[in-house]
Design a protein around this motif. Structure first.
Motif, PDB file in Angstrom:
ATOM      1  N   LEU A  64       1.337  -1.163  -0.430  1.00 55.10           N
ATOM      2  CA  LEU A  64       0.119   0.240  -0.152  1.00 55.10           C
ATOM      3  C   LEU A  64       0.457   1.443   0.058  1.00 55.10           C
ATOM      4  N   VAL A  65       0.385   2.150  -1.041  1.00 59.43           N
ATOM      5  CA  VAL A  65       1.413   3.047  -1.115  1.00 59.43           C
ATOM      6  C   VAL A  65       0.403   4.393  -0.723  1.00 59.43           C
ATOM      7  N   GLY A  66       0.743   5.434   0.437  1.00 57.64           N
ATOM      8  CA  GLY A  66       0.472   6.333   1.168  1.00 57.64           C
ATOM      9  C   GLY A  66       0.930   7.721   1.697  1.00 57.64           C
ATOM     10  N   HIS A  67      -0.498   7.999   2.365  1.00 53.43           N
ATOM     11  CA  HIS A  67       0.040   9.322   3.022  1.00 53.43           C
ATOM     12  C   HIS A  67      -0.066   9.365   4.706  1.00 53.43           C
ATOM     13  N   ASN A  68       0.505   9.671   5.531  1.00 50.99           N
ATOM     14  CA  ASN A  68       0.846   9.738   7.103  1.00 50.99           C
ATOM     15  C   ASN A  68      -0.642  10.876   7.825  1.00 50.99           C
ATOM     16  N   PRO A  69      -1.252  10.939   8.641  1.00 53.09           N
ATOM     17  CA  PRO A  69      -0.913   9.937   9.307  1.00 53.09           C
ATOM     18  C   PRO A  69      -1.989   8.527   9.773  1.00 53.09           C
ATOM     19  N   GLY A  70      -2.129   8.159   8.514  1.00 54.45           N
ATOM     20  CA  GLY A  70      -2.718   6.391   8.521  1.00 54.45           C
ATOM     21  C   GLY A  70      -1.817   5.683   8.317  1.00 54.45           C
ATOM     22  N   LEU A  71      -0.764   5.478   7.955  1.00 52.80           N
ATOM     23  CA  LEU A  71       0.547   4.922   7.770  1.00 52.80           C
ATOM     24  C   LEU A  71       0.756   3.808   8.636  1.00 52.80           C
ATOM     25  N   GLU A  72       0.887   5.166   9.249  1.00 55.00           N
ATOM     26  CA  GLU A  72       1.884   5.075  10.678  1.00 55.00           C
ATOM     27  C   GLU A  72       0.668   4.641  11.823  1.00 55.00           C
ATOM     28  N   ASP A  73      -0.392   5.060  11.957  1.00 54.51           N
ATOM     29  CA  ASP A  73      -1.411   4.420  13.095  1.00 54.51           C
ATOM     30  C   ASP A  73      -1.894   3.247  12.532  1.00 54.51           C
ATOM     31  N   LEU A  74      -1.813   3.047  11.618  1.00 53.00           N
ATOM     32  CA  LEU A  74      -2.070   1.118  11.164  1.00 53.00           C
ATOM     33  C   LEU A  74      -1.011   0.524  10.882  1.00 53.00           C
ATOM     34  N   VAL A  75       0.078   0.659  11.435  1.00 54.13           N
ATOM     35  CA  VAL A  75       1.481  -0.361  11.932  1.00 54.13           C
ATOM     36  C   VAL A  75       1.340   0.343  13.398  1.00 54.13           C
ATOM     37  N   LEU A  76       0.479   1.184  13.914  1.00 58.51           N
ATOM     38  CA  LEU A  76       0.371   0.898  15.807  1.00 58.51           C
ATOM     39  C   LEU A  76      -0.512   0.337  15.759  1.00 58.51           C
ATOM     40  N   MET A  77      -1.145  -0.143  14.722  1.00 58.76           N
ATOM     41  CA  MET A  77      -2.582  -1.081  15.364  1.00 58.76           C
ATOM     42  C   MET A  77      -2.213  -2.093  14.829  1.00 58.76           C
TER      43      MET A  77
END
Length: 177
Positions: free
Chosen positions: A105-118
């Protein structure tokens, strides 16, 4: 086993006079970082069965530049990834067919960071700490899941195997002084 890789778009140009955020292009530093990351992905022998990306200009340019070093990718452009929340990204992941083994998946923060942390359990001293500190532009996170179907991907179920920032590959791409 499923492998999920998340790539944040490279550094964009805030000085560019565009009418919409969606149309913001990469700046020269971002283009260099994306090409460097592409070469590094190739050196790591990474492969992706499916690539889904935000259609924002800065993501398109990131993939073009990554492709210079990695090899051409044929992304599926999905508007839902533009500035998506972690929950929205998880919905996209869970929709993937079970026969896809490796997803990018190629995209944007903060969504990517939040996804990893989730998705990655909070265990101090690991790669997750670096993600929590900062998920810079053109950075890649790769996780594995002990599941047979993307629909089974759940919070806390991932193992973070890679967290690679451009500065880890080329120190000149580190934070500007």
């Amino acid at each position: 086993m499923k492998t999920l890789t998340l790539l944040r778009h490279a550094k964009s140009g805030w000085d560019d006079p565009v009418a919409r955020d969606f149309d913001r292009p990469l700046n020269p530093r971002g283009r260099r970082a994306a090409a460097t990351m592409g070469r590094h992905l190739r050196a790591l022998d990474m492969a992706f069965d499916r690539v889904i990306a935000s259609p924002a200009v800065r993501v398109q340019e990131t993939l073009d530049d990554v492709g210079q070093g990695f090899g051409r990718m044929a992304p599926e452009w999905d508007r839902r990834l533009y500035l998506a929340s972690a929950a929205s990204l998880l919905d996209v992941i869970r929709e993937c067919p079970a026969d896809i083994g490796s997803l990018l998946l190629v995209g944007h923060n903060p969504g990517l960071e939040d996804l990893v942390l989730m998705l990655v359990p909070d265990e101090r001293g690991g790669l997750r700490d670096s993600v929590e500190e900062k998920y810079p532009t053109a950075t890649l996170a790769q996780m594995t899941f002990a599941v047979d179907d993307w629909a089974a991907v759940a919070p806390g179920g991932a193992t973070l195997t890679h967290f690679i920032r451009p500065r880890d590959v080329d120190p000149e791409l580190g934070p500007e002084a």
